[in-house]
Design a protein around this motif. Structure first.
Motif, PDB file in Angstrom:
ATOM      1  N   PHE A 159       0.870  -1.241  -0.149  1.00  0.00           N
ATOM      2  CA  PHE A 159      -0.049  -0.100   0.122  1.00  0.00           C
ATOM      3  C   PHE A 159       0.947   1.126  -0.066  1.00  0.00           C
ATOM      4  N   LEU A 160       1.816   1.256   0.890  1.00  0.00           N
ATOM      5  CA  LEU A 160       2.953   2.501   0.731  1.00  0.00           C
ATOM      6  C   LEU A 160       3.734   2.754  -0.511  1.00  0.00           C
ATOM      7  N   TRP A 161       3.672   1.460  -1.362  1.00  0.00           N
ATOM      8  CA  TRP A 161       4.480   1.579  -2.764  1.00  0.00           C
ATOM      9  C   TRP A 161       3.375   2.150  -3.605  1.00  0.00           C
ATOM     10  N   LEU A 162       2.085   1.643  -3.372  1.00  0.00           N
ATOM     11  CA  LEU A 162       1.036   2.255  -4.322  1.00  0.00           C
ATOM     12  C   LEU A 162       0.777   3.899  -4.084  1.00  0.00           C
ATOM     13  N   CYS A 163       0.872   4.179  -2.839  1.00  0.00           N
ATOM     14  CA  CYS A 163       0.680   5.566  -2.411  1.00  0.00           C
ATOM     15  C   CYS A 163       1.820   6.562  -2.935  1.00  0.00           C
ATOM     16  N   LEU A 164       3.303   5.967  -2.660  1.00  0.00           N
ATOM     17  CA  LEU A 164       4.350   6.588  -3.260  1.00  0.00           C
ATOM     18  C   LEU A 164       4.058   7.041  -4.892  1.00  0.00           C
ATOM     19  N   GLY A 165       3.673   5.896  -5.496  1.00  0.00           N
ATOM     20  CA  GLY A 165       3.227   6.212  -6.877  1.00  0.00           C
ATOM     21  C   GLY A 165       2.354   7.193  -7.178  1.00  0.00           C
ATOM     22  N   GLY A 166       1.187   7.160  -6.329  1.00  0.00           N
ATOM     23  CA  GLY A 166       0.131   8.232  -6.342  1.00  0.00           C
ATOM     24  C   GLY A 166       0.502   9.596  -6.093  1.00  0.00           C
ATOM     25  N   SER A 167       1.437   9.700  -5.163  1.00  0.00           N
ATOM     26  CA  SER A 167       1.845  10.957  -4.954  1.00  0.00           C
ATOM     27  C   SER A 167       2.724  11.681  -6.217  1.00  0.00           C
ATOM     28  N   LEU A 168       3.118  10.837  -7.326  1.00  0.00           N
ATOM     29  CA  LEU A 168       3.585  11.182  -8.300  1.00  0.00           C
ATOM     30  C   LEU A 168       2.404  11.712  -9.434  1.00  0.00           C
ATOM     31  N   ARG A 169       0.991  11.274  -9.143  1.00  0.00           N
ATOM     32  CA  ARG A 169      -0.169  11.446 -10.079  1.00  0.00           C
ATOM     33  C   ARG A 169      -0.080  12.948 -10.599  1.00  0.00           C
ATOM     34  N   PRO A 170       0.101  14.217  -9.795  1.00  0.00           N
ATOM     35  CA  PRO A 170      -0.049  15.316 -10.392  1.00  0.00           C
ATOM     36  C   PRO A 170       0.686  15.513 -11.570  1.00  0.00           C
ATOM     37  N   LEU A 171       2.035  14.839 -11.570  1.00  0.00           N
ATOM     38  CA  LEU A 171       3.018  15.122 -12.826  1.00  0.00           C
ATOM     39  C   LEU A 171       2.072  14.477 -14.007  1.00  0.00           C
ATOM     40  N   PHE A 172       1.330  13.582 -14.043  1.00  0.00           N
ATOM     41  CA  PHE A 172       0.742  12.686 -15.051  1.00  0.00           C
ATOM     42  C   PHE A 172      -0.147  13.607 -15.909  1.00  0.00           C
ATOM     43  N   HIS A 173      -0.393  14.896 -15.654  1.00  0.00           N
ATOM     44  CA  HIS A 173      -1.270  15.634 -16.394  1.00  0.00           C
ATOM     45  C   HIS A 173      -0.415  16.390 -17.409  1.00  0.00           C
TER      46      HIS A 173
END
Length: 199
Positions: A159-173
């Motif tokens: 779950f922590l790895w998933l959240c780490l990736g999720g924290s990069l989500r804003p860059l994906f726009h």
């Protein structure tokens, strides 16, 4: 007992939380599709991990070690499937905030197959059960409680790895950073698999 439990938690966290195909796939999926949409993939990975725990307890890891041909076939199958997930993540389109990528998100079934074909998971649990088995009265309860602790630690770490990736989500726009991060995660997944074959 507290020392044995701490050793088990530390060993499980290090074995399953170190950057490997599953943690990197979760981080990539979280970054590409978001934490909420990637939850099915996480659940699938954990369900596959349950099979690996049962398999290690039943001696599948020893069986794969005894028969190198079977081990190699499972390794190749797992590597191909990890490559498929890596391609799925690397080629996902850049989305605007309102767009949906439902058809491209790695699914629960993808996660389940991912860990089901992961010989590293069986080997990790075989090592854990042979070195860090909790000292509980009775053979069955000892394996059961050790397996449950491992599953809880794996769920937290994944779950922590998933959240780490999720924290990069804003860059994906933004198209360029999105593509660079996706391709980087995909290449890291493939590199993690390649290290297994180069040993």
């Amino acid at each position: 007992m507290p020392e044995a439990l701490f050793s088990l938690i530390a060993a499980t966290g290090l074995l399953l939380g170190s950057p490997g195909p599953a943690p990197l796939a979760l981080a990539a999926s979280g970054a590409t599709f978001g934490v909420r949409k990637s939850t099915g993939f996480l659940i699938g990975i954990l369900l596959g991990l349950c099979i690996a725990i049962v398999g290690a307890t039943a001696g599948v890891a020893a069986l794969l070690s005894a028969w190198p041909e079977a081990h190699f076939i499972v390794q190749v199958g797992g590597a191909l499937y990890i490559g498929y997930i890596a391609i799925k993540i690397a080629t996902a389109p850049v989305l605007n905030p309102g767009q949906s990528a439902e058809t491209r998100v790695p699914s629960l079934l993808d996660g389940f197959i991912f860990n089901l074909l992961n010989p590293k998971a069986y080997a990790a649990f075989f090592a854990i059960f042979s070195q860090f088995l909790l000292p509980i009265e009775g053979h069955g309860p000892s394996y059961l409680v050790t397996g449950l602790v491992c599953l809880l630690v794996a769920a937290l770490v994944d779950f922590l790895w998933l959240c780490l990736g999720g924290s990069l989500r804003p860059l994906f726009h933004k198209p360029l950073p999105a593509r660079v991060i996706r391709v980087s995660f995909a290449l890291l997944m493939v590199a993690a698999v390649a290290t297994v074959f180069l040993r």
